[in-house]
Design an enzyme around this catalytic site. Structure first.
Site, PDB file in Angstrom:
ATOM      1  N   ASP A 296      -3.034  19.155  24.051  1.00 44.66           N
ATOM      2  CA  ASP A 296      -2.512  18.959  25.396  1.00 44.66           C
ATOM      3  C   ASP A 296      -1.756  20.215  25.848  1.00 44.66           C
ATOM      4  O   ASP A 296      -1.153  20.910  25.029  1.00 44.66           O
ATOM      5  CB  ASP A 296      -1.554  17.755  25.325  1.00 44.66           C
ATOM      6  N   GLU A 325      -6.335  22.541  26.232  1.00 48.42           N
ATOM      7  CA  GLU A 325      -6.350  22.292  27.669  1.00 48.42           C
ATOM      8  C   GLU A 325      -5.613  23.400  28.406  1.00 48.42           C
ATOM      9  O   GLU A 325      -4.401  23.514  28.296  1.00 48.42           O
ATOM     10  CB  GLU A 325      -5.672  20.940  27.973  1.00 48.42           C
TER      11      GLU A 325
END
Ligand code: CA
Length: 578
Positions: A296, A325
């Site tokens: 993340d 990400e």
């Protein structure tokens, strides 16, 4: 393990004032660190692989040579082949599941007395009761659809007062949230998935934790968290890493600012924190048997820490895979983070894969907009794919049409199932590793976080529609699901997808044509976005078709002539293999 050192964090009243002793063959304490807070003690031990055997041993804690306390520790035997486990790759298709919203396999865990938030299905931002048992119950569905990997959004404890279902506010990095199940069940899920040929990808967060994390009430040191006393908030300016004109003010605010007021920013520059996080990752890979990690908010933690973290994980598991990400439309910014990229400022990344946001943006634009004045439409997508020159390894990128954070693709194409099928045909046949959000196959729509992550029909007792059994699905849903299943099953066995090249032609008249090819064969993909059928002259692709006379439509099984004119039905993808 390749790294023989282990850092232990001990937490207890005044434990920092005690001296640790270990008396076990092959295990020796190499460093003891006290921190500001006397309630913590950090022990570094080294394990001699030649001398140590699996087993339990006590860590004795003494004060003035008198034993005060004992902590039991266990060395476990490593599973055979653990280090050389295969990560996900371009032979895979990743199915992303938000566990709270997929299937409620055990309603007894919907409320857990020790955790703040209970179940409330009427609230789109509340917990809906989905869990690990629900995923385990439906692995056959995932497998039969032709997906080969599962990306589960975080399963770890999020004991926040509200808005905790999404899992990104972790309050214990070593504990599965009891509303999802137990650590043991997570392990069992990975084992069952593996038996069905499905790889499991864990979603990890290094940038922040939840405000209710147990250590927030008794921080080991003030610098465990950035701006622990007086939070500032991140400015989300991810260009600070590449910007030659960046101010230190913006940089610090980006990296050290809190993600939100309930998500404190972890200070990975503290070496004890860095070691804690690296070991935590390795522990989960080893304990549950992971095949990959999705990270993340990859640019938000300290960038040097992330590089070290990725290097250490890959050192322990050389065939493993990790996707990060970096939510940007700009391939220059995304490629900055891929392993092998030579960056102007000298930053060395060790991250193998990234989420291909630039292609996602271009794909949606291509589906919704027409080419005008020599730009836009499929031309934009064609030119974004041309930007692959910026990536060290474009075939390793994860390509997708949507995910749990952005509007669902069916909504993005304004409820047009034909456009959705065109988009999914692209995602599943272009270069890279495809990822599909749960429910895309049955045309789930959603624009807000709560509705993007709505409940998968059939996952709850009493659901009138059950997508697992197809009961109650509309004709359009059945059609989309069947299309995706055929395409996925073809892809799963297609030798032309792995280790193959991509060659594409400048889109003309809203038709985009590209080829995948290797020594095993060729596949021609024709995406026709027009409201009318198109006849395309195949001689313009002679460079790729060569002397081939006939191919097979992989969806219908029909033979297709590769000479003369090819008729492509309106708003339809044609995928022809030979
Ligand atoms: Ca449940």
């Amino acid at each position: 393990m390749s790294n023989p050192d282990v850092q232990l964090m001990l937490h207890g009243k005044d434990i920092g004032l005690l001296s640790p002793e270990i008396n076990y063959p092959g295990v020796r304490i190499t460093r003891v660190t006290q921190v500001e807070n006397k309630n913590y003690l950090f022990i570094e031990m080294t394990i001699d692989r030649g001398a140590a055997v699996a087993g339990k041993f006590p860590i004795r804690l003494t004060k003035n040579s008198k034993a005060v306390a004992t902590v039991q520790y266990e060395l476990l035997q490593r599973a055979n082949g653990s280090a050389m486990r295969a990560g996900f790759d371009e032979s895979d298709v990743i199915y992303e599941i938000v566990p709270d919203r997929f299937s409620n396999g055990d309603s007894r865990n919907d409320r857990v007395t020790t955790l703040y938030e209970g179940v409330n299905r009427a609230d789109e931002n509340g917990r809906h009761g989905g869990d690990i048992q629900g995923i385990m119950n439906n692995l056959d569905y995932v497998q039969k659809m032709g997906f080969t990997s599962l990306w589960l959004t975080p399963l770890l404890e999020n004991n926040q007062h509200d808005y905790s279902y999404h899992g990104y506010s972790i309050t214990d990095f070593y504990q599965v949230d009891a509303r999802f199940g137990t650590n043991q069940m997570y392990k069992q899920l990975c084992e069952k998935a593996s038996e069905k040929g499905l790889k499991v990808i864990m979603d990890m967060v290094f940038n922040h934790c939840g405000l209710e994390h147990w250590w927030m009430k008794d921080l080991p040191s003030k610098d465990w968290i950035n701006f622990a006393d007086n939070p500032i908030y991140t400015n989300h300016r991810k260009t600070v890493f590449q910007d030659p004109h960046v101010s230190q003010t913006d940089y610090t605010q980006m990296v050290d600012g809190w993600f939100s007021k309930t998500m404190p920013d972890i200070n990975q520059k503290n070496p004890l924190v860095a070691r804690y996080l690296i070991q935590n990752t390795i522990w989960w890979i080893e304990y549950v048997g992971l095949s990959g990690i999705r990270v993340d908010t990859y640019p938000y933690p300290d960038m040097n820490f992330m590089s070290q973290w990725a290097a250490e994980v890959i050192k322990e598991y050389p065939r493993f895979n990790i996707v990060g990400e970096e939510w940007s439309e700009n391939p220059a910014m995304v490629s900055f983070w891929q392993k092998g990229k030579i960056n102007k400022n000298g930053y060395i990344s060790n991250l193998p894969s990234l989420m291909d946001f630039p292609v996602q943006y271009s794909l949606i634009k291509a589906l919704n907009e027409s080419e005008k004045y020599n730009q836009g439409g499929f031309l934009g997508l064609y030119e974004m794919i041309a930007n692959d020159f910026q990536y060290p390894a474009p075939d390793d990128l994860v390509v997708f049409a949507d995910n749990h954070d952005i509007e669902r693709v069916y909504s993005l194409v304004h409820g047009d199932a034909d456009l959705l099928k065109l988009g999914m045909a692209f995602v599943l046949t272009t270069r890279g590793i495809p990822q599909v959000l749960y429910g895309t196959e049955i045309l789930m729509a959603g624009q807000t976080h709560g509705t993007i992550r709505s409940d998968f029909p059939g996952g709850w007792e009493g659901d009138k529609v059950n997508a697992f059994t197809t009961t109650g699905l509309t004709k359009a849903q059945l059609d989309a699901s069947e299309f995706m299943r055929k395409l996925l099953l073809w892809r799963k066995n297609a030798k032309v997808i792995v280790g193959s090249k991509l060659l594409h032609y400048r889109p003309r008249n809203e038709v985009y044509v590209y080829f995948r090819y290797n020594d095993h064969g060729k596949v021609m993909v024709v995406l026709n976005k027009n409201e009318a059928a198109q006849n395309i002259n195949l001689s313009q692709f002679s460079e790729m078709i060569g002397t081939a006379q006939q191919g097979k439509n992989i969806i219908t099984g029909d033979n297709v002539a590769l000479t003369g004119t090819l008729s492509v039905p309106a708003k339809t993808p044609l995928i022809i293999e030979w």
